[in-house]
Design an enzyme around this catalytic site. Structure first.
Site, PDB file in Angstrom:
ATOM      1  N   PRO A   2      72.944  12.965  53.371  1.00  0.00           N
ATOM      2  CA  PRO A   2      74.061  13.788  52.901  1.00  0.00           C
ATOM      3  C   PRO A   2      74.811  14.439  54.061  1.00  0.00           C
ATOM      4  CG  PRO A   2      71.968  14.799  52.348  1.00  0.00           C
ATOM      5  CD  PRO A   2      71.657  13.459  52.949  1.00  0.00           C
ATOM      6  N   GLU A   3      76.110  14.466  53.943  1.00  0.00           N
ATOM      7  CA  GLU A   3      76.954  15.093  54.954  1.00  0.00           C
ATOM      8  C   GLU A   3      77.633  16.300  54.319  1.00  0.00           C
ATOM      9  OE1 GLU A   3      79.334  12.107  56.957  1.00  0.00           O
ATOM     10  OE2 GLU A   3      77.785  10.599  56.648  1.00  0.00           O
TER      11      GLU A   3
END
Ligand SMILES: [Zn+2]
Length: 288
Positions: A2-3
């Site tokens: 996840p960013e």
């Protein structure tokens, strides 16, 4: 992994579920996931604190906690979900499978659970000073007000790193990883191997706008359903179909129809359009 948009989505979904709750107890069965303080001190240090707010900084979820009775000092609970971590808020008697490794009891009878099949997620409880030191080492927030075009130009100046590598450097810019670096470079029509100091003024402006727009779009679409990532509600994000180049190797460029290519930079897959994002022939390649 996840960013920024995925972690922002988790923060927004958790906020109404946990703010105002008091942490009644803590449990974990994989001490490596407790990054700070010593695992033996963690439960005692977090117990009795109220969750005052839930924010995001870079790829971290930041829970501001009220003072502990013993010391009167507030604290910061920082959680990084990494590759496979998932945060759920469920009733205490909800079945707990073997992948739940950290549990915080809440005073209304629910629990905040970190479910993490690969156990890469990290949980840390910091004093305010410690949190400032850890989070202060990160680069600016790309969607923050301080990240102006002027500031971006200043940061890029005299940097000789490749654009792909630089965008993913958390000390340079916070929250951008493999997916959104590829997307931003495609949108800005810049080859990932270009060096920062080779950009023209127009290219700097395009990249600044592209970084911010791909992240905003990611948030609007509740993150990308890449890898094992799912949102706090168990539903995958909607952004994967919106990605222009990431994991589209061999498929037509949405702008020009040329096949998307894949190269490896710094051990990370990098996706780009060989026509729209022309290879740097030399340091002085003229901009288009
Ligand atoms: Zn193209």
């Amino acid at each position: 992994m996840p960013e920024l948009p995925e972690v922002e989505t988790i923060a927004r979904e958790l906020r109404p579920l946990v703010v105002g709750q008091i942490i009644t107890d803590a449990w974990f069965d994989w001490p490596n996931q407790i990054k700070h303080p010593a695992p033996s001190a963690f439960a005692g240090a977090v117990r009795g604190r109220e969750i005052v707010s839930v924010e995001r900084r870079a790829k971290w979820l930041i829970f501001s906690l009220g003072p502990a009775l013993a010391t009167g000092e507030p604290a910061v609970l920082a959680i990084q979900v990494k590759m496979t971590g998932q945060l759920d808020v469920v009733p205490r008697d909800a079945p707990r499978d073997k992948h739940v490794h950290v549990v915080l009891g809440l005073d209304d009878g629910r629990e905040l659970r970190l479910r993490d099949t690969r156990k890469f997620g990290r949980v840390a409880l910091y004093t305010a000073h410690e949190a400032d030191a850890v989070l202060g080492a990160l680069g600016p927030e790309p969607l923050g007000e301080a990240f102006s075009l002027r500031e971006f130009r200043r940061l890029l100046r005299a940097r000789r790193a490749r654009l792909k590598t630089l965008l993913m450097d958390q000390a340079f810019l916070a929250g951008v990883g493999n997916i959104y670096a590829d997307e931003a470079l495609w949108r800005a029509r810049l080859h990932p191997l270009r060096t920062a100091d080779s950009l023209s003024e127009a290219e700097v402006r395009r990249l600044h706008r592209a970084v911010r727009s791909v992240l905003r779009q990611g948030i609007a679409n509740r993150g990308s359903s890449i890898s094992d990532y799912v949102g706090a509600d168990g539903e995958p994000g909607d952004n994967a179909e919106q990605l222009a180049v990431y994991r589209r190797t061999g498929e037509p460029c949405l702008r020009c129809g040329r096949e998307i290519a894949r190269i490896v930079i710094g051990q990370r897959s990098t996706h780009f359009c060989p026509r729209c994002q022309r290879e740097p022939l030399s340091a002085g390649e003229p901009s288009r």
